[in-house]
Design an enzyme around this catalytic site. Structure first.
Site, PDB file in Angstrom:
ATOM      1  N   GLU A 168      14.908 -22.815 -15.856  1.00  0.00           N
ATOM      2  CA  GLU A 168      13.706 -22.566 -16.000  1.00  0.00           C
ATOM      3  C   GLU A 168      13.275 -20.860 -15.171  1.00  0.00           C
ATOM      4  O   GLU A 168      12.531 -20.290 -15.464  1.00  0.00           O
ATOM      5  CB  GLU A 168      12.650 -23.449 -15.249  1.00  0.00           C
ATOM      6  CG  GLU A 168      12.248 -24.779 -16.084  1.00  0.00           C
ATOM      7  CD  GLU A 168      13.391 -25.719 -15.908  1.00  0.00           C
ATOM      8  OE1 GLU A 168      14.422 -25.525 -15.365  1.00  0.00           O
ATOM      9  OE2 GLU A 168      13.190 -26.835 -16.426  1.00  0.00           O
ATOM     10  N   GLU A 200      15.437 -32.857 -16.914  1.00  0.00           N
ATOM     11  CA  GLU A 200      14.518 -33.709 -15.919  1.00  0.00           C
ATOM     12  C   GLU A 200      14.183 -35.273 -16.870  1.00  0.00           C
ATOM     13  O   GLU A 200      14.165 -36.219 -15.910  1.00  0.00           O
ATOM     14  CB  GLU A 200      13.153 -32.643 -15.962  1.00  0.00           C
ATOM     15  CG  GLU A 200      12.936 -31.721 -14.982  1.00  0.00           C
ATOM     16  CD  GLU A 200      11.978 -30.869 -15.106  1.00  0.00           C
ATOM     17  OE1 GLU A 200      11.449 -30.306 -16.086  1.00  0.00           O
ATOM     18  OE2 GLU A 200      11.457 -30.648 -14.301  1.00  0.00           O
TER      19      GLU A 200
HETATM   20  C1  3H9 Z   1      11.311 -26.219 -19.497  1.00  0.00           C
HETATM   21  O1  3H9 Z   1      12.182 -27.158 -19.581  1.00  0.00           O
HETATM   22  C2  3H9 Z   1      10.012 -26.277 -18.286  1.00  0.00           C
HETATM   23  C3  3H9 Z   1      10.054 -27.721 -17.918  1.00  0.00           C
HETATM   24  O2  3H9 Z   1      10.638 -27.752 -16.483  1.00  0.00           O
HETATM   25  C4  3H9 Z   1       8.793 -28.204 -17.333  1.00  0.00           C
HETATM   26  C5  3H9 Z   1       7.684 -28.552 -18.460  1.00  0.00           C
HETATM   27  C6  3H9 Z   1       6.491 -29.079 -17.905  1.00  0.00           C
HETATM   28  N1  3H9 Z   1      11.836 -24.595 -26.973  1.00  0.00           N
HETATM   29  O3  3H9 Z   1      19.736 -20.014 -28.334  1.00  0.00           O
HETATM   30  P1  3H9 Z   1      20.020 -20.646 -29.867  1.00  0.00           P
HETATM   31  C7  3H9 Z   1      15.308 -22.340 -30.344  1.00  0.00           C
HETATM   32  S1  3H9 Z   1      11.515 -24.465 -19.890  1.00  0.00           S
HETATM   33  C8  3H9 Z   1      12.005 -23.951 -28.069  1.00  0.00           C
HETATM   34  O4  3H9 Z   1      20.007 -19.559 -31.008  1.00  0.00           O
HETATM   35  P2  3H9 Z   1      22.431 -21.675 -28.848  1.00  0.00           P
HETATM   36  C9  3H9 Z   1      15.893 -20.867 -30.160  1.00  0.00           C
HETATM   37  O5  3H9 Z   1      14.614 -20.058 -30.233  1.00  0.00           O
HETATM   38  C10 3H9 Z   1      12.942 -24.685 -20.936  1.00  0.00           C
HETATM   39  N2  3H9 Z   1      13.077 -23.427 -28.922  1.00  0.00           N
HETATM   40  O6  3H9 Z   1      21.298 -21.440 -29.811  1.00  0.00           O
HETATM   41  C11 3H9 Z   1      16.451 -20.850 -31.668  1.00  0.00           C
HETATM   42  O7  3H9 Z   1      15.492 -20.640 -32.693  1.00  0.00           O
HETATM   43  P3  3H9 Z   1      15.697 -19.846 -33.831  1.00  0.00           P
HETATM   44  C12 3H9 Z   1      14.076 -24.733 -20.437  1.00  0.00           C
HETATM   45  C13 3H9 Z   1      13.905 -23.285 -28.461  1.00  0.00           C
HETATM   46  O8  3H9 Z   1      23.384 -22.609 -29.668  1.00  0.00           O
HETATM   47  C14 3H9 Z   1      17.171 -21.925 -31.793  1.00  0.00           C
HETATM   48  O9  3H9 Z   1      16.570 -22.873 -31.030  1.00  0.00           O
HETATM   49  N3  3H9 Z   1      15.235 -24.498 -21.306  1.00  0.00           N
HETATM   50  C15 3H9 Z   1      14.280 -23.853 -27.287  1.00  0.00           C
HETATM   51  O10 3H9 Z   1      23.174 -20.322 -28.879  1.00  0.00           O
HETATM   52  C16 3H9 Z   1      18.575 -22.314 -31.375  1.00  0.00           C
HETATM   53  O11 3H9 Z   1      18.851 -21.586 -30.261  1.00  0.00           O
HETATM   54  C17 3H9 Z   1      15.848 -23.477 -21.655  1.00  0.00           C
HETATM   55  O12 3H9 Z   1      15.542 -22.441 -20.779  1.00  0.00           O
HETATM   56  C18 3H9 Z   1      13.451 -24.347 -26.266  1.00  0.00           C
HETATM   57  N4  3H9 Z   1      13.526 -24.858 -25.100  1.00  0.00           N
HETATM   58  O13 3H9 Z   1      22.044 -22.137 -27.646  1.00  0.00           O
HETATM   59  C19 3H9 Z   1      17.184 -23.580 -22.618  1.00  0.00           C
HETATM   60  N5  3H9 Z   1      15.665 -23.647 -26.877  1.00  0.00           N
HETATM   61  O14 3H9 Z   1      16.718 -20.489 -34.615  1.00  0.00           O
HETATM   62  C20 3H9 Z   1      16.853 -22.440 -23.540  1.00  0.00           C
HETATM   63  C21 3H9 Z   1      16.156 -23.146 -27.982  1.00  0.00           C
HETATM   64  O15 3H9 Z   1      14.145 -19.867 -34.584  1.00  0.00           O
HETATM   65  N6  3H9 Z   1      17.693 -22.476 -24.722  1.00  0.00           N
HETATM   66  N7  3H9 Z   1      15.324 -22.828 -28.819  1.00  0.00           N
HETATM   67  O16 3H9 Z   1      16.163 -18.535 -33.319  1.00  0.00           O
HETATM   68  C22 3H9 Z   1      18.958 -22.203 -24.575  1.00  0.00           C
HETATM   69  O17 3H9 Z   1      19.409 -21.747 -23.587  1.00  0.00           O
HETATM   70  C23 3H9 Z   1      19.738 -22.177 -25.752  1.00  0.00           C
HETATM   71  O18 3H9 Z   1      19.013 -22.180 -26.996  1.00  0.00           O
HETATM   72  C24 3H9 Z   1      20.917 -23.477 -25.929  1.00  0.00           C
HETATM   73  C25 3H9 Z   1      21.431 -23.377 -27.491  1.00  0.00           C
HETATM   74  C26 3H9 Z   1      21.904 -23.201 -25.052  1.00  0.00           C
HETATM   75  C27 3H9 Z   1      19.955 -24.706 -25.872  1.00  0.00           C
END
Ligand code: 3H9
Length: 708
Positions: free
Chosen positions: A129, A109
């Site tokens: 999301e 976004e």
């Molecule tokens: C959103 O954006 C809403 C908006 O539209 C509107 C707002 C108004 N936040 O997965 P990993 C942490 S909703 C906080 O093991 P990878 C994760 O917990 C969001 N923390 O690594 C982990 O922590 P820890 C939409 C986050 O390389 C560490 O980062 N976005 C977030 O296998 C490493 O993550 C998503 O849904 C976050 N957003 O994969 C994306 N993301 O080391 C969600 C990650 O303490 N994330 N962490 O356990 C993912 O899909 C994967 O984490 C990603 C990396 C592909 C990015």
């Protein structure tokens, strides 16, 4: 000239370009410090006459992984992400986003609010999301359709899938793919190109081209709505479609307001809490103590003992992960059947056009079969999937002890046998572990990693490494009858059988489970898996059953008639002419009635709510016992097990999360009320009693600091 806006966002002005670097490890989530930093950076760029253009990029391995999921459910802090995105878009100087790695959710976004987008080949773009029970809430539902049209935007938002740079370029989501991975150099070059071309600000809110053919957009929106309504359960998809409709019909600012209202409803929904709990729990299970304490052993070639359904499924899972597989069977005929089962999976993929015959040949070149255990002498890890009998297991492990190289991991796929006893039979108990796969093993995501007393930490770490290679969800479990999953399953299945004998039909119970969000009810599952499997187990355990425990004979009655489910045309349901969906069977109901009479039970009716309360209370109570005994490390391990191995709806987070949401005092009160009828079965878990007394919930036992 150089300035720093906030610790999370660095700004450097160089050759008239303000380079805005987001630095919030590990994935540059848009927490409050990043939002403040971005807002400040844009304001600075606006005010600084030296600045002609702005470049936004991320430090480390990601552009931006999205909003900071840990902040959901907490009091909001200004500035909001929609305000930040609007400020970026409103900037009077061209803003370019240079994307590498993940640009997801709020991250995309932000990029869509910039005026131009360039991405490296490593970029992963998406609006995931929906998987968190949400919708893009920072203008994404309004900007994505303006960039790529309703159909592509809906596809991104409803599937939540990640796309690569090439697809993003084809779609119109980005303007250019960089030729190298040096995102800063590439980003700066692109900004200079934009400036040299005399390009002006280009605000996504003003783009009209992708939505110009209104008729086509409406067709796409209607089709998406029909599709969404067919799938039951999830709350946010319908709202995503509403927002895209608004993008088509309303002016941009009104569309944003629609999005805000819908986003806030999603945020307040229990599904959001359940899905975000699942997101963190799935990451938390990876952090078993042994994975921190030890390094995994090398893993290249594996052995699989047994070519039955389970062995073949495990072999396919291993092959799919690129490993070399040696399958052992007792004779050539069994070996040929094992190979045929493996090939059948790939032939199925070929028939569906998802694999070429050449692709199959490449995979199968990593497969060999043998009848002599000596073929396993170089294997790094061996999993046995032979008959569930201690003597048979001992014989297999004695062979492995003889032929396997020192340091080879010796794993059993047993579902309930005592792995300490299996380990006691070899000279290297430190190498013996349980790897409990779920059928079909190449598809089901769960892998219980069962840790016996003498296993060494690096073997456990190897189990977790294997799960990663197989793209499975590993859960660490202790040794007990049924480990985490099957032990809890046995308890809630028993509760279901009691309810059936007490007056509910199997069809009402299945209906309750489906209404709760399970893809199938317990009796449909039994018919699918084959009633004979449970029957054999019950017979085997008859001698050790607690004589005081209530026993329901209905399942045995069906099995004695040869009604094993789908494969025999009838079980709890009738399957006319090989049908895969069954119809209720009056004869089954008559058997149930007869059993009630025999047991001296006067049947009574249950409301769907009563059925659900008992089913879930049984699950939660056993889950609490499993945690209390240290079989599961934390309640979240129970949640992940039941979600990924037993069909528990992910959007409810898992049974322990569900219990927290209902309130533990309510669950305990139910258990105590049920205990008045059957105190033996409904013994409250000591852990549950303690938590209620202390006013705590299961979440308080989960490590990590997330708020869901
Ligand atoms: C959103 O954006 C809403 C908006 O539209 C509107 C707002 C108004 N936040 O997965 P990993 C942490 S909703 C906080 O093991 P990878 C994760 O917990 C969001 N923390 O690594 C982990 O922590 P820890 C939409 C986050 O390389 C560490 O980062 N976005 C977030 O296998 C490493 O993550 C998503 O849904 C976050 N957003 O994969 C994306 N993301 O080391 C969600 C990650 O303490 N994330 N962490 O356990 C993912 O899909 C994967 O984490 C990603 C990396 C592909 C990015």
């Amino acid at each position: 000239m150089s300035q720093t806006a906030t610790p999370a966002v660095h700004v450097n002005v160089h050759n008239h370009i303000a380079l805005v670097l987001i630095d919030n490890p590990p994935v540059n989530a848009l927490g409050v410090a990043v939002r403040q930093g971005l807002q400040h950076a844009i304001a600075q760029a606006e005010a600084n006459e030296q600045v002609h253009a702005v470049l936004i990029l991320g430090q480390g391995k990601a552009f931006i992984a999205g909003a900071d999921i840990r902040e959901f459910g907490l009091p909001p802090q200004a500035p909001s992400l929609p305000d930040v995105c609007n400020a970026i878009e409103a900037c009077s100087k061209p803003v370019v986003a240079a994307i590498h790695g993940p640009a997801l959710g709020g991250g995309l976004e932000v990029a869509m609010s910039a005026h131009y987008r360039v991405a490296t080949a490593s970029a992963k773009l998406g609006l995931p999301e929906v998987q968190l029970g949400l919708l893009p809430g920072a203008g994404g539902t309004q900007r994505a359709p303006r960039l790529v049209g309703a159909q592509a935007a809906l596809d991104l938002m409803l599937s939540g899938r990640h796309i690569g740079a090439q697809e993003a370029l084809r779609m119109g989501l980005i303007d250019h793919i960089a030729t190298s991975d040096y995102v800063e150099t590439e980003g700066l070059a692109y900004v200079r190109h934009v400036l040299a071309e005399g390009a002006q600000v280009r605000r996504t809110r003003d783009q009209t081209e992708a939505l110009a053919d209104k008729g086509a957009q409406r067709v796409a929106i209607d089709a998406a709505r029909t599709e969404v309504r067919k799938k039951r359960g999830l709350f946010s998809p319908d709202k995503i479609v509403d927002c895209v409709q608004a993008a088509l019909d309303l002016p941009f600012d009104e569309g944003l307001r629609t999005e805000r209202t819908q986003f806030e409803q999603c945020l307040a929904s229990p599904q959001r809490a359940g899905l975000i709990h699942a997101f963190f729990a799935e990451r938390e299970v990876l952090k078993a103590p042994e994975t921190k304490a030890a390094k995994p052993r090398a893993l290249n070639s594996v052995g699989v003992i047994g070519g039955g359904t389970m062995g073949a499924g495990i072999a396919v899972a291993m092959l799919d992960a690129g490993l070399h597989v040696t399958m052992i069977e007792r004779d050539d005929q069994a070996l040929a059947q094992g190979r045929a089962r493996v090939e059948k999976v790939y032939d199925g993929l070929i028939a569906k056009g998802r694999m070429s015959s050449q692709g199959k040949a490449i995979v199968m070149s990593r497969y060999v079969g043998a009848t002599d255990y000596a073929a396993l002498s170089q294997a790094d890890l061996v999993v046995e999937a032979v008959f569930e009998d201690m003597a048979v297991k001992h014989a297999v492990f004695a062979q492995l002890d003889k032929v396997c190289k020192p340091g080879a991991v010796l794993a059993t796929n047993t579902s309930y046998l005592d792995i300490n006893e299996i380990a006691a039979g070899v000279f290297r108990p430190q190498d013996v572990i349980g790897l409990h796969f779920f059928s079909p093993a190449n598809i089901m995501k769960l892998l219980e990693i069962v840790v016996p007393a003498k296993v060494s930490a690096d073997v456990v770490a190897t189990g977790f490494e294997l799960a990663k290679r197989l793209k499975k969800v590993p859960v660490r479990a202790g040794v007990c009858d049924g480990f985490i999953g099957n032990r809890i399953l046995a308890t809630y299945r028993t509760a279901a059988d009691y309810m059936m004998e007490d007056g509910a039909s199997p069809y009402e119970i299945d209906q309750m489970a489906r209404a709760f969000g399970y893809p199938m009810g317990p009796y449909e599952v039994s018919d699918l898996a084959g009633g004979d499997i449970g029957w054999a187990t019950r017979k085997r355990r008859a001698a050790t059953r607690d004589p005081r425990a209530r026993y329901v004979h209905i399942a045995d009655q069906l099995c004695e008639r040869g009604w094993f489910g789908q494969k025999t045309g009838r079980g709890y349901y009738l399957y006319a002419n090989g049908a895969r969906t069954g119809t209720p069977d009056p004869e089954v109901l008559a058997i149930v009635d007869a059993e009630r009479v025999k047991a001296g039970i006067k049947p009574h009716t249950f409301t769907p709510e009563e059925l659900q309360r008992r089913y879930l209370a049984a699950m939660v109570n056993e889950g609490a016992k499993v945690v209390e005994e240290g079989i599961a490390l934390r309640p979240l391990d129970v949640d992940v097990t039941l979600v990924h191995g037993y069909g528990f709806p992910r959007y409810r987070g898992g049974p322990m999360k569900y219990a927290d949401m209902v309130g533990l005092p309510t669950i305990l009160a139910d258990i105590r009320a049920f205990a008045e009828e059957d105190p033996l079965f409904w013994q409250p878990a000591a852990l549950l009693v303690r938590l209620v007394a202390e006013g705590r919930d299961f979440e308080s036992l989960n490590k990590g600091d997330h708020h869901a």
